[in-house]
Scaffold this motif. Structure first.
Motif, PDB file in Angstrom:
ATOM      1  N   SER A 473     -43.598   8.205  -8.731  1.00  0.00           N
ATOM      2  CA  SER A 473     -44.331   7.878  -9.961  1.00  0.00           C
ATOM      3  C   SER A 473     -45.808   8.236  -9.875  1.00  0.00           C
ATOM      4  CB  SER A 473     -44.173   6.386 -10.276  1.00  0.00           C
ATOM      5  OG  SER A 473     -44.683   5.590  -9.228  1.00  0.00           O
ATOM      6  N   THR A 474     -46.473   7.875  -8.781  1.00  0.00           N
ATOM      7  CA  THR A 474     -47.914   8.128  -8.675  1.00  0.00           C
ATOM      8  C   THR A 474     -48.254   9.552  -8.245  1.00  0.00           C
ATOM      9  OG1 THR A 474     -48.280   5.787  -8.184  1.00  0.00           O
ATOM     10  CG2 THR A 474     -50.061   7.310  -7.665  1.00  0.00           C
ATOM     11  N   PRO A 475     -47.645  10.083  -7.158  1.00  0.00           N
ATOM     12  CA  PRO A 475     -48.028  11.449  -6.765  1.00  0.00           C
ATOM     13  C   PRO A 475     -47.777  12.498  -7.840  1.00  0.00           C
ATOM     14  CG  PRO A 475     -46.171  10.655  -5.451  1.00  0.00           C
ATOM     15  CD  PRO A 475     -46.700   9.492  -6.199  1.00  0.00           C
ATOM     16  N   SER A 762     -58.516  11.649 -17.320  1.00  0.00           N
ATOM     17  CA  SER A 762     -58.373  10.631 -16.283  1.00  0.00           C
ATOM     18  C   SER A 762     -57.856   9.316 -16.862  1.00  0.00           C
ATOM     19  CB  SER A 762     -59.710  10.396 -15.578  1.00  0.00           C
ATOM     20  OG  SER A 762     -60.669   9.872 -16.479  1.00  0.00           O
ATOM     21  N   ARG A 763     -58.300   8.976 -18.061  1.00  0.00           N
ATOM     22  CA  ARG A 763     -57.781   7.770 -18.706  1.00  0.00           C
ATOM     23  C   ARG A 763     -56.293   7.923 -19.004  1.00  0.00           C
ATOM     24  NH1 ARG A 763     -62.612   5.784 -18.849  1.00  0.00           N
ATOM     25  NH2 ARG A 763     -63.370   4.116 -20.192  1.00  0.00           N
ATOM     26  N   GLN A 764     -55.896   9.112 -19.465  1.00  0.00           N
ATOM     27  CA  GLN A 764     -54.479   9.347 -19.723  1.00  0.00           C
ATOM     28  C   GLN A 764     -53.682   9.315 -18.429  1.00  0.00           C
ATOM     29  OE1 GLN A 764     -52.896   9.674 -22.782  1.00  0.00           O
ATOM     30  NE2 GLN A 764     -51.108   9.468 -21.461  1.00  0.00           N
ATOM     31  N   ALA A 765     -54.243   9.879 -17.359  1.00  0.00           N
ATOM     32  CA  ALA A 765     -53.561   9.854 -16.066  1.00  0.00           C
ATOM     33  C   ALA A 765     -53.403   8.415 -15.562  1.00  0.00           C
ATOM     34  CB  ALA A 765     -54.335  10.680 -15.042  1.00  0.00           C
ATOM     35  N   ILE A 769     -49.891   6.590 -14.826  1.00  0.00           N
ATOM     36  CA  ILE A 769     -49.554   5.948 -13.553  1.00  0.00           C
ATOM     37  C   ILE A 769     -49.060   4.521 -13.792  1.00  0.00           C
ATOM     38  CG2 ILE A 769     -50.551   5.046 -11.417  1.00  0.00           C
ATOM     39  CD1 ILE A 769     -52.353   7.557 -11.400  1.00  0.00           C
ATOM     40  N   LYS A 770     -49.769   3.788 -14.654  1.00  0.00           N
ATOM     41  CA  LYS A 770     -49.352   2.416 -14.956  1.00  0.00           C
ATOM     42  C   LYS A 770     -47.985   2.395 -15.627  1.00  0.00           C
ATOM     43  CE  LYS A 770     -54.011   0.459 -15.357  1.00  0.00           C
ATOM     44  NZ  LYS A 770     -55.034  -0.102 -16.283  1.00  0.00           N
ATOM     45  N   ASN A 810     -42.608  11.997 -17.625  1.00  0.00           N
ATOM     46  CA  ASN A 810     -43.823  11.361 -18.139  1.00  0.00           C
ATOM     47  C   ASN A 810     -45.063  11.929 -17.452  1.00  0.00           C
ATOM     48  OD1 ASN A 810     -45.155   9.447 -19.801  1.00  0.00           O
ATOM     49  ND2 ASN A 810     -45.319   8.025 -18.097  1.00  0.00           N
ATOM     50  N   ALA A 811     -44.963  12.153 -16.139  1.00  0.00           N
ATOM     51  CA  ALA A 811     -46.097  12.712 -15.399  1.00  0.00           C
ATOM     52  C   ALA A 811     -46.391  14.146 -15.824  1.00  0.00           C
ATOM     53  CB  ALA A 811     -45.818  12.654 -13.896  1.00  0.00           C
ATOM     54  N   LEU A 812     -45.344  14.922 -16.083  1.00  0.00           N
ATOM     55  CA  LEU A 812     -45.543  16.322 -16.464  1.00  0.00           C
ATOM     56  C   LEU A 812     -46.235  16.457 -17.816  1.00  0.00           C
ATOM     57  CD1 LEU A 812     -42.273  18.121 -15.297  1.00  0.00           C
ATOM     58  CD2 LEU A 812     -44.558  18.304 -14.332  1.00  0.00           C
TER      59      LEU A 812
END
Length: 824
Positions: A473-475, A762-765, A769-770, A810-812
């Motif tokens: 999820s995080t990496p 960064s806010r979106q990232a 992550i959350k 979601n990360a992509l």
């Protein structure tokens, strides 16, 4: 009594990555224990000055030459003993594999720190007395990784095409299977086909009873091949990872004769891993694609003719020919011709930048850092309609583009706080899951049910509780965020700065060159009674011409325009910079001082005359930066300069407020009136003026004690303040070595509009992550009780693997983050 000695850290520790490296701490610790040494501390990089080691010592116990010898000897020992590697590898397919590789390296004698990343670089710090680079490379090879060949520090960054795939066995080993990099996906698909065949044939009559079982066994073999390899490596490293939980669950299903459910588990797990590998590879390709931007050859003028040579053969100082509409192969400055250059691949600027030749080629070659941005070109950028001659200022391996790729690769190895938390969580959670499953296996002894039912429930819980989604999820979000930032002309040095930037509520801006153009104009020349304007300007120009400060350049440029062609000239020498106050030099036999009014309260000589003080005050009230000029004991007058705000500064401030930045402050070395005037124009909350570099540091510390704060500057004079902020952000880093090295976040172009982009990203990232943490942990929290109360193994498998694919997808989405600031 004690004396101070300051020594450049890069001289003491030539291989030093940065001043935060552990070797700096070792050096400080070793020197602090010496008899006669009273204190040792590090002075951060500032301006053109590198980071320094400051030693306070007793001169009665140690001479200056002796303390220098001791420091240099200690640095040499540390450099000789401790090595730092950043190795490009191929074969780390997913997060659990990266952790296993890291653990195996850390178990080697002499390895102090090792961090492997998915699909990318491995960073290792090691003790040369206990191990060697060869041993580390062999360990990676033994783990099935292809490692790029050793290269000297100035070698060309390794691209994805340089991994040594010439040997077929290496190619197979590196990618983990006989079908190259698609092996895992092919095996997963084969598992699904065999599973479907076995499931279909199990409902058909007239077929041999062994046929469905044979297909299920084939599905187990293809679906379990990669997880089994990974599990064996993990167990050898003394760890329990997710792969082990999945294999135990699949084996348990087989023991219960539930072959279809076990094969389904392996199929979804293997296809999930294959897609995870693809997703992380896609994020990395967005970064490594930068490497391919620079053309492989350049046309260079040699021996009176133009010839084509590989860019690796270019020498600093050579002149290359840039034809219209071609990519620029090397960093340099324009010596002939004019054109517009698309710098978006490096700086993210949306509009091509006009380029002009430098005024003095010889002087530019001696001081590349002082060249105007409209004469500098970068490797990988695209020339427009005009032809250019460019003098090379950096070797191919040291170009801004190459360093950007190298720094992004290093950033991938820096784990974010959330990632460190999830790693710690998994180390505790996986053994707890295994213990819980072991207890569930004994449930038939307590409740009235057969052992098979207890075993089946335990396997279902095992699947439900496996934190596969948590591991990625995080990496995946961090790598996607760093990749998107790099594509937008912003270097984010790791997951830590990415997350920190997403949390900030306050920003402190330096004024000159950040909120303003950094191109001040000479607006006022006020000479004292008995002094001509020409004399005042002549003396000021002679001194300022020796400095590369933007204010000095403005005095020289605009002062010469105001002077007549037959105006007298003067030659200054022995320039000395008085930090935060001004300059001192000598013209003939006279000592000359040019600087703020406060400077003259601190040096010997007559005080400012009252009428000059009045002129200075009047100019400052109008928002001017003032320079008082004194030659010998005689005051010549005062100069007034004005640096206008950037045209888009007010709009950027508005965008930042919309992003949730609640407090914005300007800090400046200029007087308070100038700072207030600029702050009012751009719409800032408050302004602080008359700040020396140490005053900026103290203010940043004060702000940080109240809330997370970012510091935005040019990375040169602001480096100490940026180092003490929650996040240091440098503008125009492509043209500044200091900014590129010192900042946590570097805006490659001299564009303030990049700031809302990277903060929004960064806010979106951070949100992503959350979200991924909630999805992964939430699924575990729902599935575990559900399986305890009867949810079937097959359904648990579907939901479990579905959550893994969901967090990756979601990360992509971060790769497609829209740069709204480009339209601002």
């Amino acid at each position: 009594m004690f004396e101070r000695l300051r020594l450049d850290l890069p001289v003491l520790l030539p291989e030093l990555p940065d001043e935060k490296d552990a070797c700096v701490g070792r050096l400080v610790e070793e020197l602090a224990g010496r008899q006669g040494v009273l204190d040792v501390h590090v002075i951060p990089m500032s301006g053109d000055d590198p980071a320094r080691l400051c030693l306070h010592y007793d001169p009665d116990a140690l001479s200056v030459s002796r303390i220098r010898e001791i420091a240099e000897a200690a640095g040499a020992r540390l450099t000789k003993r401790f090595g730092h590697l950043l190795l490009k590898t191929d074969g780390v397919r997913y997060a659990t594999r990266a952790r296993t590789v890291s653990m195996n390296l850390q178990r080697l004698p002499g390895v102090i720190e090792a961090v492997a990343t998915v699909g990318g670089p491995v960073r290792v710090e090691f003790d040369r007395e206990l191990t060697t680079e060869t041993v580390i490379r062999q360990s990676l090879a033994d783990q099935g990784l292809v490692v790029a060949e050793p290269s000297p520090p100035a070698a060309k960054p390794v691209s994805d095409d340089d991994h040594g795939h010439g040997h077929e066995d290496d190619h197979e080993h590196g990618h983990g299977g006989p079908f190259g990099e698609n092996s895992e996906l092919i095996f997963a698909i084969a598992c699904g086909v065999l599973l479907a065949g076995g499931f279909t044939f199990s409902f058909m009559s007239g077929l041999p009873a062994w046929l469905p079982l044979a297909l299920y066994l084939g599905a187990y073999a293809t679906g379990g091949y990669f997880p089994l390899r990974e599990a064996i490596d993990t167990l050898r490293a003394g760890r329990f990872e997710i792969d082990i939980l999945m294999l135990v669950a699949a084996a348990g299903a087989a023991a219960l004769d539930e072959w279809a459910e076990g094969a389904l588990l392996l199929f979804l797990f293997s296809i999930g891993h294959a897609l995870e590998h693809y997703a992380m590879g896609r994020a990395r390709r967005a970064i490594t694609a930068l490497t391919d931007l620079a053309p492989p050859t350049a046309e260079v003028r040699r021996d009176g003719s133009v010839r084509e040579v590989p860019i690796a053969d270019l020498a600093i100082g050579e002149t290359i020919v840039i034809r219209p509409n071609t990519r620029i192969p090397a960093d340099g400055f324009v010596t002939w011709g004019s054109s517009s250059v698309d710098q978006a691949p490096v700086t993210g600027e949306s509009v091509p930048v006009d380029k002009q030749p430098v005024d003095d080629i010889a002087r530019a070659g001696l001081n590349p850092q002082g060249i105007r941005l409209d004469s500098i070109v970068f490797a990988g950028t695209i020339n427009g309609p005009g032809a250019l001659d460019v003098q090379v200022t950096r070797a191919a391996a040291d170009s801004t583009l190459a360093r950007l790729v190298r720094m992004v690769s290093e950033a991938e190895t820096q784990k974010s706080p959330t990632q460190r938390f999830t790693d710690r969580f998994e180390r505790i959670f996986v053994p707890v899951v295994l213990l819980g499953v072991g207890l569930l296996l004994l449930a038939w002894l307590v409740i009235d049910e057969p052992f098979a039912a207890s075993f089946y429930r335990a396997m279902a819980v095992l699947v439900a509780a496996s934190p596969c989604a948590l591991a990625i999820s995080t990496p995946s979000a961090v790598l996607s965020g760093i990749a998107r930032a790099a594509r937008g002309g912003v270097l984010v040095k790791g997951g830590g700065p990415l997350e920190s930037l997403g949390r900030i509520a306050a920003i402190a801006f330096d004024k000159t060159g950040t909120l303003t153009e950094g191109k001040p104009r000479l607006t006022d020349v006020i000479a004292m009674t008995g002094v001509t304007e020409a004399e005042l300007l002549t003396v000021a120009i002679a001194v300022e011409d020796l400095s590369d400060h933007p204010l000095a350049a403005a005095v020289v440029r605009d002062g010469r325009l105001r002077l007549a062609n037959d105006a007298p000239s003067a030659k200054a020498e022995d320039l000395r910079s008085i930090t935060g106050r001004g300059l001192a030099a000598r013209i003939g036999s006279d000592d000359v001082f040019v600087g703020k009014a406060a400077l003259f309260d601190e040096i010997d000589g007559p005080s400012l005359p009252p009428d000059l003080q009045a002129h200075v005050k009047g100019l400052e009230q109008q928002g001017r930066t003032t320079m008082v000029v004194r030659s010998g004991q005689r005051y010549l007058g005062v100069l007034g300069l004005m640096d206008t705000p950037r045209p888009n500064a007010a709009g950027v401030i508005t965008q930042l407020r919309a992003l949730g930045i609640s407090r914005m402050i300007m800090i400046s070395g200029d007087n308070k009136q100038v700072a207030d005037a600029v702050a009012k124009q751009v719409g800032l909350d408050e302004a602080w003026g008359d700040l020396m570099p140490d005053g900026k540091v103290e203010l940043i510390k004060q702000l940080r004690s109240q809330q997370d704060v970012a510091m935005v500057g040019d990375g040169v004079n602001d480096a100490p303040a940026m180092a003490h902020a929650s996040v240091g952000i440098a503008m125009g880093a492509a043209g500044s070595d200091v900014a590129l090295e010192t900042a946590d976040v570097a805006l490659m172009g001299d564009e303030l509009s990049r700031l809302p982009f990277v903060i929004g990203l960064s806010r979106q990232a951070t949100r992503t992550i959350k979200q991924n943490l909630w999805i992964s942990l939430g699924m575990v929290a729902v599935l575990v009780p559900a399986t305890l109360f009867g949810l079937q193994l097959g359904a648990a498998v579907v939901f479990h693997e579905g959550s893994t694919l969901l967090v990756v997808a979601n990360a992509l989405r971060l790769l497609a983050y829209r740069d709204r600031s480009a339209k601002a």
